[in-house]
Design a protein around this motif. Sequence first.
Motif, PDB file in Angstrom:
ATOM      1  N   GLY A  31      -4.961   0.474   3.170  1.00 24.59           N
ATOM      2  CA  GLY A  31      -3.612   0.736   4.377  1.00 24.59           C
ATOM      3  C   GLY A  31      -3.906   2.037   4.895  1.00 24.59           C
ATOM      4  N   ASP A  32      -3.010   2.580   5.455  1.00 25.43           N
ATOM      5  CA  ASP A  32      -3.113   3.952   6.211  1.00 25.43           C
ATOM      6  C   ASP A  32      -3.485   4.969   5.097  1.00 25.43           C
ATOM      7  N   THR A  33      -4.562   5.710   5.781  1.00 23.02           N
ATOM      8  CA  THR A  33      -5.247   6.816   5.129  1.00 23.02           C
ATOM      9  C   THR A  33      -6.240   7.666   6.172  1.00 23.02           C
ATOM     10  N   SER A  44       0.936  -1.174   0.187  1.00 20.97           N
ATOM     11  CA  SER A  44       0.134   0.023   0.019  1.00 20.97           C
ATOM     12  C   SER A  44       0.633   1.277   0.148  1.00 20.97           C
ATOM     13  N   HIS A  45       1.834   1.196   0.737  1.00 21.29           N
ATOM     14  CA  HIS A  45       2.729   2.542   0.774  1.00 21.29           C
ATOM     15  C   HIS A  45       4.137   1.921   1.364  1.00 21.29           C
ATOM     16  N   MET A  46       4.995   2.864   1.455  1.00 19.55           N
ATOM     17  CA  MET A  46       6.433   2.615   1.564  1.00 19.55           C
ATOM     18  C   MET A  46       6.824   2.972   3.379  1.00 19.55           C
ATOM     19  N   HIS A  47       5.832   2.937   4.258  1.00 21.45           N
ATOM     20  CA  HIS A  47       5.775   2.968   5.233  1.00 21.45           C
ATOM     21  C   HIS A  47       6.565   1.574   6.251  1.00 21.45           C
ATOM     22  N   ALA A  48       7.677   1.710   7.023  1.00 20.07           N
ATOM     23  CA  ALA A  48       8.274   0.482   7.305  1.00 20.07           C
ATOM     24  C   ALA A  48       7.209  -0.731   7.972  1.00 20.07           C
ATOM     25  N   ASP A  49       6.163  -0.303   8.660  1.00 15.46           N
ATOM     26  CA  ASP A  49       5.479  -1.349   9.075  1.00 15.46           C
ATOM     27  C   ASP A  49       4.407  -2.012   8.223  1.00 15.46           C
ATOM     28  N   HIS A  50       4.554  -1.650   6.879  1.00 17.45           N
ATOM     29  CA  HIS A  50       3.746  -2.388   6.036  1.00 17.45           C
ATOM     30  C   HIS A  50       4.757  -3.152   4.835  1.00 17.45           C
ATOM     31  N   VAL A  51       6.183  -2.920   4.930  1.00 15.01           N
ATOM     32  CA  VAL A  51       6.960  -3.310   3.993  1.00 15.01           C
ATOM     33  C   VAL A  51       8.070  -4.180   4.592  1.00 15.01           C
ATOM     34  N   ASP A  56      -5.547   8.913   1.134  1.00 14.28           N
ATOM     35  CA  ASP A  56      -4.844  10.265   1.556  1.00 14.28           C
ATOM     36  C   ASP A  56      -3.938   9.992   3.037  1.00 14.28           C
ATOM     37  N   HIS A  57      -2.711   9.863   2.627  1.00 14.50           N
ATOM     38  CA  HIS A  57      -1.874   9.526   3.930  1.00 14.50           C
ATOM     39  C   HIS A  57      -0.749  10.394   3.811  1.00 14.50           C
ATOM     40  N   ARG A  58       0.534   9.811   4.242  1.00 16.45           N
ATOM     41  CA  ARG A  58       1.455  10.847   4.297  1.00 16.45           C
ATOM     42  C   ARG A  58       2.487  10.260   3.166  1.00 16.45           C
TER      43      ARG A  58
HETATM   44 ZN   LIG Z   1       1.769   4.777   7.061  1.00 14.21          ZN
END
Ligand SMILES: [Zn+2]
Length: 321
Positions: A208-210, A60-67, A137-139
């Motif tokens: 994921g995060d949004t 979903s995005h490149m934040h550490a908790d997801h990848v 809409d996340h960071r």
């Molecule tokens: Zn995130």
Amino acid sequence: MLDLVFLGTGGSMPTENRNLPAIAIRFEGWIFLFDAGEDVQRQFETAQLGLNKNMAIFISHMHADHVLGLAGLLLRFSLLGRQKPLKIYGPKELIEFVKVNQSTINLGTTFETTVHAIEPGLVFQEGPVNIRAFPVDHRGYALGYEFTIQKPTGEFLPEKAEDLGVPKGPLWGKLADGESVALQNGSTVSPDDVTGPAPKPLRVVYSGDTRPCRSLRDAMISADIAISEAMYTVEHADLAEERGHSTAKDIAEMALESGVKLLILTHYSPRYFDGTAILEEGQSIFPNTILARDLLHLQMDKYGNSIVIKSGLMPPTKDQT
Ligand SMILES: [Zn+2]
Ligand SMILES: [Zn+2]
């Protein structure tokens, strides 16, 4: 049958009872993995998802908790001798991330790995499965995914086939599979002549995060299952806005507006211990809400007519903060 298994349900950092985000869908010999939080490889083994399956991973995005779990999963597959190619989809930074992991920590390459940088739109198609990415809409750059099973025709109606003079046997099977057939009298019968109305495709939507956003709400319209982060309760709505997350209330309101059948809340902050506050806030607005727990396993038929919770909806247990 389609199986949906939550491999990790924590947000930001793991707790005693919850790993970081990863959700697997198993369908017709394929595994589709959405996000790959730390330690996904162990949960993958616990859930017995297999080694050499056709597989695609969607980040979903490149934040550490997801990848962060991706490298471990690739290493596991290599150590165990996976042969089938693996496709990975996500933000463009994923290409460099996988390349650096491969070149610096000796991941090995027993199988072909391809990483695709994707934009919103249709990103995957295989048989009846379509996967579409949509912006959230996340960071930074972040995507949600819509998993759809298309069914070409409606239910086969034998009495209509008989009325049209189609002899019982292989021709019935062809019509039921969506093929037209020619009869000995020279006429042609099409699947539409002998099937009921086409059912809605089964849809599972994952974000994921949004922050709450229109694109997620639109994707959720009439979905069979919507899975979303719910990092906070309204008590911490200011943090949700500041950090690019949602409250359980935000997501439940979107589920209510969009006519989702079942809402599953996941990725909630460790501050909520067992998640009861998140679940209660969601259910107070949208009653058909459940809370994801690690190894929660749902099964549904491919037309979305039934959704059964097979295991994992256990009584709450205290997490560590
Ligand atoms: Zn995130
Ligand atoms: Zn996250």
